[in-house]
Design a protein around this motif. Structure first.
Motif, short mmCIF file in Angstrom:
data_model
loop_
_atom_site.label_atom_id
_atom_site.label_comp_id
_atom_site.label_asym_id
_atom_site.label_seq_id
_atom_site.Cartn_x
_atom_site.Cartn_y
_atom_site.Cartn_z
N VAL A 12 1.02 -1.50 -0.45
CA VAL A 12 0.10 0.06 0.24
C VAL A 12 0.89 1.21 0.25
N ASN A 13 0.57 2.21 -0.74
CA ASN A 13 1.36 3.46 -1.22
C ASN A 13 1.58 4.15 0.03
N ILE A 14 1.74 3.91 1.05
CA ILE A 14 1.33 5.10 2.00
C ILE A 14 3.41 5.28 2.84
N LYS A 15 4.09 6.62 3.16
CA LYS A 15 5.73 6.50 3.12
C LYS A 15 5.98 6.17 4.89
N ALA A 16 6.69 5.33 4.65
CA ALA A 16 6.93 5.04 6.39
C ALA A 16 7.22 5.76 7.20
N ASP A 17 7.58 7.30 6.81
CA ASP A 17 7.36 8.87 8.28
C ASP A 17 6.23 8.85 8.32
N ASP A 18 4.93 8.27 7.24
CA ASP A 18 3.50 8.92 7.63
C ASP A 18 2.85 8.65 8.71
N VAL A 19 3.12 8.61 9.76
CA VAL A 19 2.58 7.70 11.13
C VAL A 19 0.76 7.87 11.29
N GLY A 20 0.52 9.44 11.12
CA GLY A 20 -1.08 9.46 10.94
C GLY A 20 -2.14 8.49 9.69
N ALA A 21 -1.13 8.09 8.86
CA ALA A 21 -1.95 7.94 7.26
C ALA A 21 -1.74 6.31 7.95
N LEU A 22 -0.93 5.73 8.41
CA LEU A 22 -0.14 4.08 8.37
C LEU A 22 -0.94 4.02 9.97
N VAL A 23 -1.85 4.77 10.84
CA VAL A 23 -2.55 4.22 12.05
C VAL A 23 -3.75 4.39 11.26
N LYS A 24 -4.17 5.29 10.45
CA LYS A 24 -5.75 5.52 10.28
C LYS A 24 -5.95 4.22 8.91
N PHE A 25 -4.63 3.78 8.73
CA PHE A 25 -5.25 2.53 7.07
C PHE A 25 -4.98 1.33 8.28
N ALA A 26 -4.27 1.49 9.43
CA ALA A 26 -4.13 0.21 10.32
C ALA A 26 -5.30 -0.58 10.87
N LEU A 27 -5.49 1.01 11.28
CA LEU A 27 -7.50 0.47 12.15
C LEU A 27 -8.64 1.08 10.45
N ARG A 28 -8.79 0.97 10.43
CA ARG A 28 -9.78 0.55 9.64
C ARG A 28 -9.28 -0.79 8.22
N GLU A 29 -7.92 -0.88 8.10
CA GLU A 29 -7.84 -2.49 7.78
C GLU A 29 -7.67 -3.16 8.81
N ALA A 30 -8.89 -2.72 10.13
CA ALA A 30 -8.42 -4.07 11.26
C ALA A 30 -6.99 -4.85 11.02
N VAL A 31 -5.62 -4.17 11.44
CA VAL A 31 -4.62 -5.41 10.97
C VAL A 31 -4.08 -5.84 12.10
N ASN A 32 -4.20 -6.56 12.80
CA ASN A 32 -3.82 -7.19 14.00
C ASN A 32 -2.06 -6.85 14.56
N PHE A 33 -1.50 -6.84 13.49
CA PHE A 33 0.11 -6.71 14.35
C PHE A 33 0.35 -6.39 13.07
N VAL A 34 1.52 -5.04 13.98
CA VAL A 34 2.46 -4.03 13.38
C VAL A 34 3.92 -4.46 13.49
N VAL A 35 4.83 -4.54 12.23
CA VAL A 35 5.81 -4.97 12.27
C VAL A 35 6.57 -3.38 11.99
N VAL A 36 7.66 -2.81 12.39
CA VAL A 36 8.45 -1.71 11.89
C VAL A 36 9.25 -1.59 11.26
N GLY A 37 9.67 -1.10 10.03
CA GLY A 37 11.52 -2.07 9.82
C GLY A 37 12.22 -0.96 9.98
N PRO A 38 12.13 0.15 9.58
CA PRO A 38 13.19 1.47 10.04
C PRO A 38 12.85 2.45 10.91
N GLU A 39 14.13 3.30 11.43
CA GLU A 39 13.97 4.14 12.60
C GLU A 39 13.13 5.58 12.15
#
Ligand code: AMP
Ligand code: GLY
Length: 427
Positions: A44-71
């Motif tokens: 999904v085309n969301i940048k790794a530093d776009d915290v707001g969009a990542l959280v929104k996406f995880a909520l909308r998609e009912a993600v169970n677990f998130v793994v963060v690669g970069p610092e």
């Protein structure tokens, strides 16, 4: 479970490949991913530093677990935001990520907890920093406090050179120095001599689960010449390495206990950059994520279920993970980078031969900066572009296989590799 993996490098391609093998993974989505990751899972085309969009996406998609690669998302508080929303995540909080995002924090922390590291002092202006040079002997190690994509360290051979550097680190304007805000606070360190090694462990806030050591090659060109890069290659195991017990007892365990006692329990990957000195292992720096290109090598040697370990870590139950199983084979990773990297380089060049390389004995290619053209051609899209990993019964066999894939299969005139990855392990 539905898993969301954040990042787009070779590290994340290797993590995606490994997470996909877990029986616990029903669906894996990567944000934003690269051409190689998109071949094995949804992106999904969301940048790794776009915290707001990542959280929104995880909520909308009912993600169970998130793994963060970069610092960067870790330092921006992605883990804190996800936790607040009730989404389970593997990685340190913004406060615990200070082990990477502030070198001054980490050095002061080492002093408080008696963790062996180079002598140092911290400065916020050039005048005092220059005065301190008089107390030190050459070469002088000068570091920006904050995140600088691996480029914030200068080793000056003479005092005059160090003074010039300090003038460039600092500026009259806050954030106006050569590393911006990251350089408003500067460290000067004692120069340590010895052999450098990377050691990896998982932590769950209170327990350390050791992984293994790997060797990186930071400089751009053969013979450790040229500018520092993110890493041009890696291998594991590291022949002769037998310091795991001391690294755990003197560095990693005191770190996890110390972070908890200061109110910043650390969960995630602890990546210790170490100097093996005559007096024993000393900490050069911490990273709070897997190394890239080291991760690719670790994932190919790991036989245990990575996702299961990460879930245990996030639950504070690492003590329940049994023995971590590793392949006894050697794995080498040779990075193919765009000519000019780590300086300026071309993008959008056609790369051929990745499929052919993947068919060769022991070879697996992980993508880094790649993308697909409309017609399906593979294009370069970054500085480090491909990771040619190869497994072998010995380091020598792994090295031979990796370079055979580069020479016989990969077709990209705009790329370059170091020719001496793992050479010191062949002696
Ligand atoms: P760092 O980003 O802190 O890992 O530093 C980058 C590189 O600079 C390290 O991998 C070492 O090769 C070198 N370096 C950093 N600190 C020291 C030190 N105190 N003594 C010797 N070399 C150092
Ligand atoms: N290879 C070093 C790093 O990932 O920082």
């Amino acid at each position: 479970m539905k898993i969301l993996l954040i990042g787009s490098g070779g590290r994340e391609h290797a993590l995606a490949w490994k997470i996909n093998q877990s029986p616990l993974c029903d669906q894996l989505i990567c944000a934003p991913g690269n051409a190689g990751i998109c071949e094995i899972t949804d992106c999904v085309n969301i940048k790794a530093d776009d915290v707001g969009a990542l959280v929104k996406f995880a909520l909308r998609e009912a993600v169970n677990f998130v793994v963060v690669g970069p610092e960067v998302p870790l330092a921006l508080g992605l883990v804190d935001e996800l936790t607040q929303q009730g989404i389970a995540v593997f990685g340190p909080t913004e406060a615990a990520a200070m082990l990477e995002s502030s070198k001054a924090f980490t050095k002061d922390f080492c002093t408080r907890h008696d963790i062996p590291t180079a002598k140092y002092d911290v400065f916020t202006n050039a005048l005092e920093a220059k005065a301190y040079l008089g107390d030190m002997t050459a070469p002088f190690v000068i570091k920006a406090d904050g995140l600088a994509a691996g480029k914030g360290v200068v080793i000056a051979e003479t005092k005059a050179e160090a003074e010039t550097e300090l003038d460039e680190f600092f500026s009259d304007e806050p954030g106006g120095g050569k590393f911006g805000d990251a350089g408003d606070c500067v460290l000067i360190e004692e120069f340590m001599t010895g052999h450098e090694i990377s050691f990896f462990a998982l932590a769950d806030g209170k327990t350390v689960l050791p992984l293994i050591a790997a060797q990186d090659h930071k400089r751009a060109y053969d013979g450790d010449k040229g500018p520092n890069t993110g890493g041009m290659g890696a291998y594991s195991p590291v022949p002769g390495f037998d310091d795991e017990r001391r690294i755990l007892d003197e560095i990693l365990i005191p770190t996890v206990i110390g972070m908890a006692s200061e109110g910043y329990p650390f969960t995630g990957v602890l990546f210790a950059g170490l100097m093996m000195t005559k007096e024993g292992p000393k900490l050069i720096e911490y990273n709070v994520r897997f190394g890239d290109p080291e991760c690719q090598v670790l994932m190919r040697r790991l036989n245990s279920d990575l996702l299961e370990m990460m879930i245990f870590a996030a639950k504070g139950k690492l003590a329940d993970v049994g023995k971590v199983e590793w392949s006894p084979n050697a794995v080498v990773n040779v990075v193919v980078a765009a000519k000019g990297y780590p300086g300026s380089y071309a993008k959008g060049e056609t790369i051929k031969g990745v499929e052919a390389a993947n068919l060769m004995d022991g070879v697996q290619v992980f993508h880094a900066g790649t993308k697909r053209a409309e017609d399906g051609a593979l294009l370069s899209a970054g500085g480090r572009v491909l990771n040619i990993t190869a497994e072998g019964k010995t380091v020598a066999q792994a090295v031979k296989r990796a370079y055979a894939a580069i020479d016989e299969a990969i077709d990209w005139p705009g790329g370059f590799v170091r020719r001496d990855i793992a050479k010191q392990a062949l002696k």
